[in-house]
Write a protein that holds these residues in place. Structure first.
Motif, PDB file in Angstrom:
ATOM      1  N   THR A  56      -2.072  11.565   6.753  1.00 17.81           N
ATOM      2  CA  THR A  56      -2.797  11.847   5.726  1.00 17.81           C
ATOM      3  C   THR A  56      -3.132  10.669   4.703  1.00 17.81           C
ATOM      4  N   THR A  57      -2.164   9.868   4.632  1.00 19.50           N
ATOM      5  CA  THR A  57      -2.193   8.724   3.713  1.00 19.50           C
ATOM      6  C   THR A  57      -3.391   7.712   4.441  1.00 19.50           C
ATOM      7  N   GLU A  58      -3.109   7.429   5.822  1.00 20.04           N
ATOM      8  CA  GLU A  58      -4.093   6.560   6.377  1.00 20.04           C
ATOM      9  C   GLU A  58      -5.451   7.036   6.519  1.00 20.04           C
ATOM     10  N   ALA A  59      -5.554   8.543   6.754  1.00 15.53           N
ATOM     11  CA  ALA A  59      -6.743   9.194   6.886  1.00 15.53           C
ATOM     12  C   ALA A  59      -7.678   8.903   5.411  1.00 15.53           C
ATOM     13  N   SER A 118       6.267   9.886  -5.470  1.00 12.30           N
ATOM     14  CA  SER A 118       5.678  11.287  -5.390  1.00 12.30           C
ATOM     15  C   SER A 118       4.319  11.610  -5.847  1.00 12.30           C
ATOM     16  N   ASN A 119       4.318  10.692  -7.143  1.00  9.60           N
ATOM     17  CA  ASN A 119       2.884  10.710  -7.771  1.00  9.60           C
ATOM     18  C   ASN A 119       1.804  10.024  -7.125  1.00  9.60           C
ATOM     19  N   THR A 120       2.524   8.722  -6.339  1.00  9.49           N
ATOM     20  CA  THR A 120       1.373   7.824  -5.649  1.00  9.49           C
ATOM     21  C   THR A 120       0.904   8.643  -4.376  1.00  9.49           C
ATOM     22  N   TYR A 121       1.668   9.341  -3.619  1.00 11.06           N
ATOM     23  CA  TYR A 121       1.160  10.032  -2.622  1.00 11.06           C
ATOM     24  C   TYR A 121       0.062  11.197  -3.114  1.00 11.06           C
ATOM     25  N   LEU A 122       0.393  11.858  -3.956  1.00  6.25           N
ATOM     26  CA  LEU A 122      -0.296  13.112  -4.449  1.00  6.25           C
ATOM     27  C   LEU A 122      -1.602  12.431  -4.717  1.00  6.25           C
ATOM     28  N   GLN A 123      -1.616  11.489  -5.642  1.00  2.00           N
ATOM     29  CA  GLN A 123      -2.828  11.049  -6.320  1.00  2.00           C
ATOM     30  C   GLN A 123      -3.717  10.247  -5.081  1.00  2.00           C
ATOM     31  N   PHE A 138      13.534  16.348   4.452  1.00  2.00           N
ATOM     32  CA  PHE A 138      12.077  15.818   4.309  1.00  2.00           C
ATOM     33  C   PHE A 138      11.664  14.853   5.617  1.00  2.00           C
ATOM     34  N   LEU A 139      12.543  14.383   6.338  1.00  2.00           N
ATOM     35  CA  LEU A 139      12.441  13.608   7.374  1.00  2.00           C
ATOM     36  C   LEU A 139      11.287  13.965   8.429  1.00  2.00           C
ATOM     37  N   PRO A 140      11.254  15.264   8.978  1.00  2.00           N
ATOM     38  CA  PRO A 140      10.291  15.694   9.793  1.00  2.00           C
ATOM     39  C   PRO A 140       8.882  15.465   9.096  1.00  2.00           C
ATOM     40  N   TRP A 141       8.785  15.476   8.121  1.00  2.00           N
ATOM     41  CA  TRP A 141       7.479  15.421   7.344  1.00  2.00           C
ATOM     42  C   TRP A 141       6.713  14.165   7.138  1.00  2.00           C
ATOM     43  N   LEU A 142       7.558  13.091   7.686  1.00  3.55           N
ATOM     44  CA  LEU A 142       6.963  11.702   7.230  1.00  3.55           C
ATOM     45  C   LEU A 142       5.966  11.229   8.179  1.00  3.55           C
ATOM     46  N   PRO A 143       5.961  11.613   9.589  1.00  2.60           N
ATOM     47  CA  PRO A 143       4.581  11.465  10.192  1.00  2.60           C
ATOM     48  C   PRO A 143       3.440  12.018   9.610  1.00  2.60           C
ATOM     49  N   ASP A 167       0.827  -1.341   0.051  1.00  2.00           N
ATOM     50  CA  ASP A 167      -0.123  -0.164   0.065  1.00  2.00           C
ATOM     51  C   ASP A 167       0.774   1.236  -0.080  1.00  2.00           C
ATOM     52  N   SER A 168       0.153   2.345   0.236  1.00  2.67           N
ATOM     53  CA  SER A 168       0.886   3.860   0.016  1.00  2.67           C
ATOM     54  C   SER A 168       1.546   4.410   1.301  1.00  2.67           C
ATOM     55  N   ARG A 169       1.250   3.470   2.196  1.00  2.87           N
ATOM     56  CA  ARG A 169       1.523   4.240   3.651  1.00  2.87           C
ATOM     57  C   ARG A 169       3.188   4.396   3.738  1.00  2.87           C
ATOM     58  N   GLY A 170       4.081   3.670   3.050  1.00  2.00           N
ATOM     59  CA  GLY A 170       5.216   3.844   3.150  1.00  2.00           C
ATOM     60  C   GLY A 170       5.982   4.907   2.063  1.00  2.00           C
ATOM     61  N   MET A 171       5.136   5.794   1.555  1.00  2.84           N
ATOM     62  CA  MET A 171       5.614   6.427   0.539  1.00  2.84           C
ATOM     63  C   MET A 171       6.573   7.521   1.012  1.00  2.84           C
TER      64      MET A 171
END
Length: 421
Positions: A410-413, A338-343, A400-405, A289-293
């Motif tokens: 947002t992905t899980e939501a 990048s594409n997967t997360y945005l979509q 970019f590390l601080p943005w991972l959580p 799934d996309s949770r690890g993007m």
């Protein structure tokens, strides 16, 4: 063991169980190969007419400049209209432009002004075609959990077309001439036009909507700017695309001037990057799934940076080959992630506008990267340019590390919303 392998392959290509996805990929096979055939034919034509390598840069600037102007605006219409119809129009126009180019070459009427006009029109069409194609990836799968797999497999298909298209074009140009190559590249788009005509599922955003254009554009722009995770993803994507561009452009000078390798060595290095890119795409396709993007974005940025630094310091061909492999993996993984997360997280009603900004980011980064590639060697030396590009890639990944959580949250939501629906 055979059963396990078959199960893994079914999982790897799971998005192909959707009829529209199979049709889309069949169409893409022809369209992507045709696109790379046209690129080779146009580059060869410009060099043949102008007799100057620098003219290729001007033609590219006209093409990409037109795309840069149109792409941010195209998303408004993609959110209002049937994306499939829009994509069919842009693919049809590209086909006609390629065939028209072939006719001009065949009749001996093609001149440099014609080349600039055709590339200007192609750039304008591409400004709509790029985001339209990206939004179609969301429409061809019936299950949103397969979206990442579709995007990754599409990346693998693009990588394969980069190999097949130029090879076919080279054979056609040698045996039948440039005009045949242009015409054949145009006919390749017929596969996509047929595939789109066979779609039965109504795409999202198919209801025509009216409204104030500037208001809708500002709404999309505000949506991106007020979404911290989306902005951070686009910023990292922009940085990596900019810093990777000098590597792509300066590779021939580095191989020929610094390492004293000929065309054979250059070809091997390109093949290594292609192999790495394919590995990166298949790895992304195998993700559940996309949770690890977010983690993929950080790791791919570091791989891209380490590969460039290693390449700039390499003293042996095998090291350069390995570094190109690493760069290919990092480059394709960051594009797909990048594409997967945005979509995955975008609101459906704003998908077209967000993906138009995604396409614009790539074009803008390419233009800026070209400037760095042109001026960097004079200021930092050839090795210094690649090394600092790599350092900045790693720095971007670490920042970019601080943005991972937030990305994971947002992905899980959004995954929760999809399950609820």
């Amino acid at each position: 063991m055979t059963v396990s392998l078959m199960q893994w392959l079914r999982f790897l290509f799971r998005s192909l169980r959707h009829r529209e996805c199979r049709l889309f990929f069949i169409g893409q096979c022809g369209a992507l190969v045709g696109g790379w055939m046209q690129t080779l034919a146009m580059n060869w034509l410009v060099f043949k007419i102008a007799g100057s390598a620098s003219m290729l840069g001007f033609v590219y600037l006209v093409n990409q400049g037109a795309t840069f102007l149109v792409a941010p605006l195209a998303g408004v219409y993609l959110d209002r209209l049937d994306r499939r119809k829009v994509y069919r129009i842009t693919q049809g126009l590209t086909m006609m432009l390629n065939i028209f180019s072939g006719i001009l070459v065949f009749t001996g009427s093609m001149t440099l002004p014609h080349v600039f006009i055709i590339n200007l029109i192609m750039g304008l069409v591409s400004g709509v075609d790029m985001p339209a194609g990206q939004t179609m990836l969301s429409d061809v799968t019936g299950r949103k959990e397969d979206l990442g797999n579709v995007i990754a497999l599409n990346g693998a298909l693009i990588n394969g077309a980069k190999i097949v298209g130029p090879l076919v074009a080279g054979v056609v140009v040698d045996d039948f001439g440039l005009s045949a190559c242009f015409i054949l590249s145009g006919l390749c788009y017929v596969t996509m036009l047929i595939a789109l005509s066979l779609f039965t599922v109504k795409p999202a955003g198919a209801e025509a909507k009216r409204g104030d254009f500037l208001k809708d554009f500002r709404e999309g722009f505000r949506y991106v700017c007020t979404s911290p995770a989306i902005m951070a993803t686009l910023a990292l994507y922009f940085l990596l695309c900019v810093m990777n561009r000098p590597m792509l452009i300066l590779r021939p000078a580095f191989v020929g001037g610094v390492f004293s390798r000929g065309a054979e060595g250059y070809g091997l290095l390109m093949a290594a990057m292609g192999a790495g890119s394919l590995c990166g795409a298949l790895y992304m396709a195998a993700m559940k799934d996309s949770r690890g993007m977010g983690k993929v974005l950080v790791v791919s940025a570091c791989l891209l940076g380490l590969g460039q630094i290693g390449f700039s310091l390499a003293a042996a061909a095998v090291v350069m080959f390995f570094c190109e492999l690493v760069i290919g993996i990092g480059m394709r993984a960051q594009m797909v992630a990048s594409n997967t997360y945005l979509q995955e997280v975008v609101d459906e009603g704003k998908r077209g506008r967000v993906m138009s900004f995604f396409s614009t980011t790539f074009v803008a980064a390419s233009l800026i990267g070209d400037v760095i590639a042109a001026e960097g060697p004079a200021l930092l030396t050839l090795k210094g340019t690649l090394m600092w590009s790599g350092v900045l890639c790693i720095a971007g990944g670490l920042l970019f590390l601080p943005w991972l959580p937030l990305l994971r949250k947002t992905t899980e939501a959004h995954m929760g919303k999809q399950k609820a629906v």
